[in-house]
Design a protein around this motif. Structure first.
Motif, PDB file in Angstrom:
ATOM      1  N   VAL A 259       0.819  -1.214   0.000  1.00 47.80           N
ATOM      2  CA  VAL A 259       0.000   0.000   0.000  1.00 47.80           C
ATOM      3  C   VAL A 259       0.854   1.266   0.000  1.00 47.80           C
ATOM      4  CG1 VAL A 259      -0.220   0.049   2.519  1.00 47.80           C
ATOM      5  CG2 VAL A 259      -1.964   1.144   1.111  1.00 47.80           C
TER       6      VAL A 259
ATOM      7  N   THR B 167       0.579   4.084  -2.718  1.00 46.56           N
ATOM      8  CA  THR B 167       0.250   5.438  -2.257  1.00 46.56           C
ATOM      9  C   THR B 167       1.281   6.444  -2.755  1.00 46.56           C
ATOM     10  OG1 THR B 167      -0.834   4.533  -0.293  1.00 46.56           O
ATOM     11  CG2 THR B 167      -0.206   6.854  -0.217  1.00 46.56           C
TER      12      THR B 167
ATOM     13  N   PHE C 219      -5.420   3.735  -8.078  1.00 41.66           N
ATOM     14  CA  PHE C 219      -6.170   3.429  -6.861  1.00 41.66           C
ATOM     15  C   PHE C 219      -7.109   2.245  -7.104  1.00 41.66           C
ATOM     16  CE2 PHE C 219     -10.026   4.147  -4.264  1.00 41.66           C
ATOM     17  CZ  PHE C 219      -9.465   4.032  -3.005  1.00 41.66           C
TER      18      PHE C 219
ATOM     19  N   PRO D 247      -6.419   0.121   1.054  1.00 43.85           N
ATOM     20  CA  PRO D 247      -5.944   1.508   1.227  1.00 43.85           C
ATOM     21  C   PRO D 247      -5.889   1.899   2.698  1.00 43.85           C
ATOM     22  CG  PRO D 247      -7.734   1.365  -0.378  1.00 43.85           C
ATOM     23  CD  PRO D 247      -7.683   0.053   0.322  1.00 43.85           C
TER      24      PRO D 247
ATOM     25  N   THR E  36      -4.026   7.022   1.991  1.00 41.11           N
ATOM     26  CA  THR E  36      -4.413   6.770   0.597  1.00 41.11           C
ATOM     27  C   THR E  36      -5.762   7.398   0.292  1.00 41.11           C
ATOM     28  OG1 THR E  36      -3.382   4.587   0.933  1.00 41.11           O
ATOM     29  CG2 THR E  36      -4.472   4.973  -1.170  1.00 41.11           C
TER      30      THR E  36
END
Length: 815
Positions: free
Chosen positions: A206, A210, A229, A239, A243
């Motif tokens: 993640v 991000t 995303f 997320p 994020t």
């Protein structure tokens, strides 16, 4: 292009995004025929002196040597503080051993061309891999902090080539490297890196995703950020709060419909992630683009209800939303709340409030805010002066705007790129291209490089002046310089082409925008509405308004202004009156700009009583007229030959610091011409020239008409010669004016000669041209000669449509 605009314009969701790991293509709309012609001298001069380096992104094999430029100062308040733990303190490379720090010092003394193999080998050979992975992370972070980006990237690539990626490259390390590439504008390289690592078998976490989303957002690649995303979620990568905050911010910048933003917020809550104060500040910020001040106030209240106390940023962002929504009273209330709760306003606060008043033309109040800043010990900055400059320029107070700029320089406040862009618009909108070029020279001499806003400003200027070839030329050169069009660019192109009367091209730009992955926002809708308004296509405009109200986008005062223009141009006076009643009664939130537009459309429709009522309403509600409103009143008084009333407006303009524009002078010339004062019309033409302004085709046509009304054809021909020597070309109005005058004097041979001259010069006669001659013959009982004219016309111009031939023949028979 179909006669009716295909609806719905707004897709239910953005179309499938481009492949994540590919550069966006340089899409461009189909160019109008004029765009194929050579670049005009003005545009050539502009571009030939532009020696800015190409800002296109380097490939992954190139060193990240980006063009040196001073970034423009953002007019928006920051959403929150950086979460960097080292902020404000000496930076320390954590988790790096003494030996690693020694290696780091060696690396810091190297340059990008140094062979690092020996240094890295010595480091990698020491210790276990788990410890080395943490050490590498610390060293790469340290190199990034000291802006040794190329060396950091070389170390990372060395590890990849060593075959030890799985054991030595932490997710945090990948995230740091993606962040480095993003800060240097190398988004394609960052995306390709992620793809390559996935192909190597590494799991992208993640934090890396991000970081890639941040890189896209930082470089304006919002559609790509959203696509990443979605890909991340599809892969099962959950997320984090950071994020979600990032994507909410991206949604705001994209102008996503509010329902999409709220839907994302609900998804976040369902995932068990609670919003923080940064989330709420971001949500309020998302309300800027669509003028969603009611929604912003609701978010602000929710923020307090869940236990987060608004901070300085919260108040500043809320105030900015009210300002951009033209709610200056509410913006002032936010300032009072802010101070009452113990927060000290900053330059950002005052600049936002000043902008709110300046947008409404309340320039005295805007200047008072500047005085308040100084009294509280806050020094006006470049944004303060640029805001005031733009406000005076929009109101038509040209000399006052120049005065602000001079004060700014006298106070040793250096202009920034935003200032230069505002000056470009100011001079360009007034057709002062020589002065505009001087601004370009000063911009470059100050070390700045024209940015995407500069290019968009040029597109707006040329569109405003009806210069379609220049609009197309600027767009081509913009892409050639490496700038990827943003949604604002497309919005400006739509507006520019429609101002030039190229409606089909405007709609083609819209289609290209959708295919490029941009979802329409409020500005897009308003640009399309304005294009429809110019063509009087009020039915399509009503359908667009209905679609906006259906939850896609909240209409604002600009939307309703376009609808008023659509009714006016479509000669739907009853509908225009109905909309006016809704504005007067408050059904539609009454705004300064709506009353100004009512004055304009009623004046254009020659409805004196209604125009005066709108003007009185404007003044009685405490709003200030701008130069366009005043010009509209001069125009209608001039057409009615109400000299005293016109002079009252002129006196008001002078006493209030307004600078007469070319439109002002053209209206005065027309008024005197209607009254038979042809000599005064020409005097005003000379006054324009003495002031250094360049008369336009309307100026010359107005004086020609003044002479033609009196049958003074020799003087009219003299002005025509001057028109042509100035570089302008006679238009159909010019020719029709001569034809009407010749016919009125029964000089049919001369009138027919003008028609022949028009056709030979490639100028297309219209219905008025032919009707004037045919009706003139019939009026004096020379119907047969009218028939002969029609026969000769068909020989001279065999391309006259059969429908037009039948229409004229029927007209002759009826007379």
């Amino acid at each position: 292009m179909a006669d009716k605009l295909s609806l719905p314009l707004l897709l239910s969701r953005p179309p499938p995004a481009k492949p994540i790991f590919q550069e966006p293509q340089n899409l461009q709309p189909k160019q109008p025929p004029s765009a194929s012609s050579p670049i005009t001298p003005l545009l050539q001069e502009l571009l030939s002196s532009n020696d800015a380096p190409n800002p296109s992104l380097p490939s992954s094999s190139q060193s990240p040597k980006l063009p040196t430029r001073r970034p423009p100062i953002s007019l928006k308040p920051n959403l929150g503080r950086s979460l960097d733990g080292n902020r404000g303190k000496p930076w320390v490379p954590h988790h790096v051993s003494p030996r690693g720090r020694q290696t780091l010092q060696t690396l810091l003394s190297c340059d990008a061309d140094t062979n690092l193999d020996g240094i890295i080998n010595e480091l990698i050979d020491q210790g276990d891999e788990k410890f080395l992975s943490i050490e590498l992370l610390g060293i790469i972070k340290a190199l990034s902090f000291h802006r040794k980006h190329e060396i950091a990237l070389q170390i990372f690539e060395w590890v990849r080539r060593s075959g030890k990626s799985h054991s030595l490259l932490l997710g945090s390390t990948i995230a740091v490297v993606v962040g480095i590439l993003g800060r240097e504008g190398r988004v394609t390289c960052a995306a390709s890196l992620i793809r390559g690592l996935q192909q190597d078998g590494l799991v992208i976490d993640v934090y890396s995703y991000t970081a890639l989303i941040t890189a896209c957002s930082r470089n304006g690649r919002y559609s790509q950020a959203v696509a990443i995303f979605r890909k991340m979620v599809e892969e099962g990568c959950r997320p984090t709060l950071v994020t979600y905050n990032l994507i909410l911010n991206v949604y705001g910048k994209m102008g996503m419909p509010w329902k999409n933003i709220i839907s994302l917020m609900e998804t976040m809550k369902k995932e068990g992630i609670s919003p923080d104060s940064y989330t709420y500040n971001t949500l309020i910020s998302c309300c800027r683009r669509g003028s969603l001040y009611e929604e912003a106030a609701q978010v602000f209240d929710e923020m307090k209800s869940v236990g987060y106390a608004p901070d300085n940023v919260s108040y500043n962002v809320l105030l900015d939303v009210y300002g951009k929504s033209r709610r200056y009273k509410e913006a002032s209330e936010v300032l009072k709340q802010m101070e009452a709760n113990g927060f000290s306003p900053s330059a950002i606060t005052y600049n936002s409030l000043m902008s709110a008043y300046a947008r409404e033309g309340l320039l005295d109040e805007a200047m008072d805010i500047k005085t308040q800043m100084v009294e509280k010990g806050i020094k006006p900055d470049v944004i303060t002066y640029t805001t005031l400059l733009s406000g005076f320029e929009r109101a038509g107070k040209f000399e006052s705007a120049i005065g602000i700029y001079q004060v700014m320089k006298a106070e040793n406040c250096k202009p920034n790129l935003c200032t230069y862009n505002a000056l470009i618009k100011m001079y360009g909108y007034r057709g002062k291209f020589t002065e505009m070029m001087k601004v370009f020279d000063e911009l470059r001499e100050s070390g700045y490089v024209p940015d995407v806003v500069t290019w968009n400003s040029l597109l707006a200027v040329f569109g405003q002046n009806g210069m379609a070839s220049e609009v197309s030329g600027v767009f081509k050169e913009m892409k050639k310089a490496g700038f990827v069009p943003e949604r604002e660019t497309f919005n400006t192109l739509i507006s520019g082409y429609s101002r030039c009367g190229h409606f089909d091209e405007a709609m083609e730009v819209y289609e290209v925008m959708i295919k490029a992955g941009f979802s329409p926002d409020l500005s897009t809708y308003n640009a399309v509405m304005a294009a429809l308004a110019r063509g009087g296509r009020w039915e399509d405009a009503e359908r667009i308004l209905a679609e906006m109200k259906d939850g896609h986008c909240k209409p604002n005062e600009v939307t309703y202004c376009s609808l008023l223009h659509a009714y006016s141009n479509g000669k739907e006076i009853e509908k225009m009156d109905g909309l006016a009643d809704d504005i007067y009664s408050g059904v539609i939130d009454p705004h300064n700009v709506l009353f100004k537009t009512l004055v304009l459309v009623y004046s254009k429709s020659n409805l004196l009583i209604e125009a005066e009522q709108a003007f009185i309403e404007l003044r009685s509600r405490g709003f200030s007229p701008d130069i366009t409103t005043l010009n509209a009143m001069i125009s209608i008084y001039g057409r009615r030959q109400m000299v005293m009333k016109a002079n009252e407006i002129i006196d008001f303009m002078k006493s209030s610091g307004f600078t007469p524009t070319l439109t002002t002078y053209n209206s005065l010339m027309d008024m005197h011409g209607r009254m038979g004062n042809f000599w005064r019309s020409e005097e005003i033409l000379r006054e324009i020239q003495e002031k250094g302004e360049k008369p336009d085709i309307i100026s010359y046509n107005t004086v020609i008409k003044a002479f033609c009304r009196q049958g003074m054809m020799q003087d009219a021909s003299r002005i025509l010669s001057e028109l042509m020597s100035s570089g302008l070309e006679p238009d159909v109005v010019t020719y029709n004016t001569f034809i009407a005058s010749y016919v009125a004097q029964s000089m049919f041979v001369e009138a027919v000669d003008v028609v022949q001259h028009m056709i030979n010069k490639g100028s297309r006669p219209n219905e008025i041209t032919y009707n004037t001659i045919v009706d003139g013959y019939c009026k004096v009982g020379r119907r047969e000669e009218a028939g002969t004219f029609l026969q000769n016309l068909l020989k001279l111009n065999p391309h006259v449509p059969k429908q037009e031939e039948n229409r004229l023949l029927e007209r002759i028979m009826k007379k």
